[in-house]
Design an enzyme around this catalytic site. Structure first.
Site, PDB file in Angstrom:
ATOM      1  CB  CYS A  84     -12.645 -11.521  59.740  1.00  0.00           C
ATOM      2  SG  CYS A  84     -11.119 -10.544  59.792  1.00  0.00           S
ATOM      3  CG  ASP A 128     -11.073  -7.759  55.516  1.00  0.00           C
ATOM      4  OD1 ASP A 128     -11.665  -7.045  54.673  1.00  0.00           O
ATOM      5  OD2 ASP A 128      -9.895  -8.120  55.392  1.00  0.00           O
ATOM      6  NE  ARG A 147     -10.282  -7.153  52.154  1.00  0.00           N
ATOM      7  CZ  ARG A 147      -9.179  -7.893  51.984  1.00  0.00           C
ATOM      8  NH1 ARG A 147      -8.576  -7.909  50.810  1.00  0.00           N
ATOM      9  NH2 ARG A 147      -8.707  -8.612  52.982  1.00  0.00           N
ATOM     10  CG  HIS A 172     -11.795 -12.905  55.123  1.00  0.00           C
ATOM     11  ND1 HIS A 172     -10.817 -12.251  54.411  1.00  0.00           N
ATOM     12  CD2 HIS A 172     -11.745 -12.404  56.381  1.00  0.00           C
ATOM     13  CE1 HIS A 172     -10.208 -11.381  55.199  1.00  0.00           C
ATOM     14  NE2 HIS A 172     -10.750 -11.456  56.401  1.00  0.00           N
ATOM     15  CB  CYS A 210      -7.811 -13.726  57.148  1.00  0.00           C
ATOM     16  SG  CYS A 210      -8.066 -13.075  58.814  1.00  0.00           S
TER      17      CYS A 210
END
Length: 218
Positions: free
Chosen positions: A45, A47, A49, A101, A104
């Site tokens: 992803c 993302d 983080r 994750h 999400c």
């Protein structure tokens, strides 16, 4: 700090990082200019983080990375398919890892009945996964638990989409690699969880419909 100052700070941080590694890790820059020979393709992803190299404990050059919203592998996405092709045909990766994750945002958005504009076609592919597993997901009353389970199921389904590709089937048939694995990263404790996909079992099950190791006649 202004937005421009935040931007300019990146280049100063880059200089500091270079100087620090000249002392702490002098071999890094030789590693960066060498040809890459990664054993892993990581599809994850976007993302901010989740950082694949850090999470996996790997050095630059050890993992080939592709990221998009909700770690999707869609049959019409030439970006993802080109990455898989290059990783399998040219880099000869041994493992393709699809990593979702918990928490999400893309998966959460797909569960909502909202209009996300240009994102709608992308989210529809996640909603298709929900539809396929609706009986299981609908009986989960807790919304957070349902979201976590959909993250796992979506990751599993994207692994199946990888297995369906020509390059993966042909290379495994001829070379015994790559193998496909599904992981979920927990942003709460930074732990990786292996979904323990039975790669060969799943490959065998889908071959009736998706077996494309043979060549089409001209």
């Amino acid at each position: 700090m202004t937005d421009q100052e935040k931007y300019d700070k990146i280049f100063e941080a880059n200089k500091q990082w270079i100087e620090k590694n000249k002392v702490d890790n002098p071999g890094l820059f030789k590693l960066l200019v060498a040809d890459q020979h990664p054993d892993f393709l990581y599809i994850g992803c976007s993302d901010s983080r989740v950082h694949p190299n850090q999470v996996m404990g790997l050095k630059p050059g050890e993992v080939f990375i592709h990221r998009n919203i909700a770690n999707m592998v869609i049959a019409t996405d030439l970006n993802a398919l080109s990455v898989i092709n290059y990783a399998v045909e040219y880099l000869k990766v041994k493992f393709i890892i699809v990593c979702g994750h918990y928490g999400c945002g893309g998966v959460k958005a797909a569960m909502e009945h909202l209009d996300y504009g240009i994102l709608n076609p992308w989210l529809r592919s996640i909603r298709d996964v929900y539809r396929l597993h609706q009986d299981e997901l609908d009986i989960i009353e807790d919304e957070e638990a349902r979201l976590r389970r959909l993250v796992e199921i979506n990751t599993y389904e994207q692994c199946l989409n990888v297995i369906k590709t020509t390059e993966v089937q042909r290379s495994f048939h001829e070379n015994g690699y790559p193998r496909v694995a599904g992981w979920v990263f927990d942003i709460n404790d930074a732990q990786l969880h292996d979904l323990r996909i039975d790669f060969e079992g799943e490959l065998k099950k889908i071959k009736k419909t998706y077996n494309i190791t043979g060549k089409a006649s001209k």
